[in-house]
Scaffold this active site. Sequence first.
Site, PDB file in Angstrom:
ATOM      1  N   GLU A 176      -7.219  -7.320  -1.595  1.00  0.00           N
ATOM      2  CA  GLU A 176      -7.822  -7.370  -0.271  1.00  0.00           C
ATOM      3  C   GLU A 176      -9.308  -7.086  -0.385  1.00  0.00           C
ATOM      4  O   GLU A 176      -9.718  -5.923  -0.425  1.00  0.00           O
ATOM      5  CB  GLU A 176      -7.172  -6.357   0.680  1.00  0.00           C
ATOM      6  CG  GLU A 176      -5.758  -6.705   1.095  1.00  0.00           C
ATOM      7  CD  GLU A 176      -5.244  -5.811   2.222  1.00  0.00           C
ATOM      8  OE1 GLU A 176      -6.062  -5.045   2.776  1.00  0.00           O
ATOM      9  OE2 GLU A 176      -4.046  -5.887   2.526  1.00  0.00           O
TER      10      GLU A 176
ATOM     11  N   GLU B 279       0.821  -1.214   0.000  1.00  0.00           N
ATOM     12  CA  GLU B 279       0.000   0.000   0.000  1.00  0.00           C
ATOM     13  C   GLU B 279       0.858   1.268   0.000  1.00  0.00           C
ATOM     14  O   GLU B 279       0.537   2.240   0.693  1.00  0.00           O
ATOM     15  CB  GLU B 279      -0.947  -0.017   1.209  1.00  0.00           C
ATOM     16  CG  GLU B 279      -1.895  -1.207   1.200  1.00  0.00           C
ATOM     17  CD  GLU B 279      -2.711  -1.349   2.479  1.00  0.00           C
ATOM     18  OE1 GLU B 279      -2.340  -0.719   3.496  1.00  0.00           O
ATOM     19  OE2 GLU B 279      -3.700  -2.079   2.470  1.00  0.00           O
TER      20      GLU B 279
END
Length: 625
Positions: A247, A194
């Site tokens: 995710e 991320e």
Amino acid sequence: NKLLLSNSFVDWMLICLSFSSRFNWSELIPLRLWGRTLGLQTENSQFILEGMPFRIFGGSMHYFRVPREYWEDRMLKMKACGLNTLTTYVPWNLHEQERGKFDFSQNLDLEAFLSLAAKNGLWVILRPGPYICSEWDLGGLPSWLLQDPEMQLRTTYKGFTEAVDAYFDHLMPIVVPLQYKKGGPIIAVQVENEYGSYAKDPNYMTYVKMALLNRGIVELLMTSDNKNGLSFGLVEGGIDQPKMVMEYWTGWFDNWGGPHYVFDADEMVNTVASILKLGASINLYMFHGGTNFGFMNGALEADEYKSDVTSYDYDAVLTEAGDYTSKFFKLRQLFSMIIGNYKSKNQNTVLPTLFHLSLSFCITGQPLPLPPMIESKASYGAILLHQYISLWDVLPSLLQPIKSEFPINMENLHLNDSSGQSYGYVLYETVIFGGGHLHSRDHVRDRAQVFVNTMYVGELDYNTVELSLPDGQGFRQLRLLVENRGRVNYGLALNDQRKGLIGDVFLNKTPLRNFKIYSLEMKPGFMKSLRHIAGWSAVPDYFVGPAFFRGRLWIEHQPQDTFLKLQGWEKGVVFVNGQNLGRYWKIGPQETLYLPGPWLWKGSNEVSGFGGISLCLFVLLKILL
């Protein structure tokens, strides 16, 4: 991140009609004969493995959040749900708790975990960081990095990259032999995590990529970002096609003092079906969440600081204790229909066994394995923690203070071979004359209980920065017991996560000086030494102050999983047979602590707790289902 699509229940049933043409492994031969040369690749809008179309049906499970004795059980349940790929993070701050000392043993045996995934027919996507987020203290980065006042985490700052290089030099020799092309289960490796949401250094992602490649990583490289971070988190050589939800959040985590989050099972399955209908691969985060045992929970810091609870149940597909939920059975039904449809259209196709590890591609035409039996639970009634010893009585016997003119933050205490203190509590003592106005100047991280001698005065934290100290005769001890409640794991404030007293505290506008500083890490050696210290006595009807409590649990038969309910307790931490179960706090939403059966013994078990403030007529610890 969660892909929000609205499709009806019928829509996901129709997926079955489109899958039979997507998957054709009728000509596939055992991989050991091919030498595993190609690995996972991308072609146009799809993944391919050894030249055949491949869909990643993944689920996240973290070995460091699950007792080792239960790793295989959770993997078998993953297979029974219809998944073919396991994803896991690797927590640097557990594997190198002290600088230069590496631990890959027992519950941190990554090699054993990955080999077990292979044994049970699961591919692996490895997410080695160095930063992992994951609602884990400092996003998995070791706190000793913050000893450097100029530290710039997640950048090419020399102090950071040198530490990463040393860590990867120990991690990668474990990982490299377990890659797909070398006969192992790892089909892809994620570069950092991320980074698009951080993006402080345009050269950093290239550095991490090369750190992996130069140490022998040969499998497909991936990145993971939310929608807003995609353009900043990419790295040359990492894929941006085909479509994959890295995710898909099956639930959410809880913060102390906040609500308990629950995601609707039907909505979740409908969204998963919609994703699959679009031809995308998916990873369920989390399939099984587990527990933030010990002091390892992370925290958020947006409008205000919020620490995460001990449980990482996450309202996931399996519960914190590994039991099935309605989400599991609904997902299993979805994948079973897909497989059943494929099998009915290919009855004359004989699909060979894939390699001796029995690793399957996505759909083999075989029925899903039966779900394993759930682990039984036990209710052990209530335990009277009948003995206690005050923290003030422990100090002279077990702890040597660090003397300093100025307050020192936790990470910079000269401890643990100069690696500082990472977790737990720090007690700061100084001498004052008289009372007055105490002001923290917002230098308390994260919560300080304030005492004059042994008298409790109040608390200082992010919201309360001043207290009135009562007047008194002569010199008195001012004591600040500071708890590190968990470092922020996400966002732009990672460099500011030092704990304890991070600056001066003022009494009547004068900075306090000449401290005795006691480290209370609550490590196993310290907890063991408490057993033999003199001064334990019966718990009185009324008591105020930080103290240790203990009692015994007797188990006649084979120990089983259970939960601890700390009825009437305020705040603190619980240990069973030396294992740190984690924090409790009466503000909720978590009301019980998970106690795995493998951590209990047949016969006598020691249950102990540390509480900053306890007001009790009696101390009962209920053990229940």
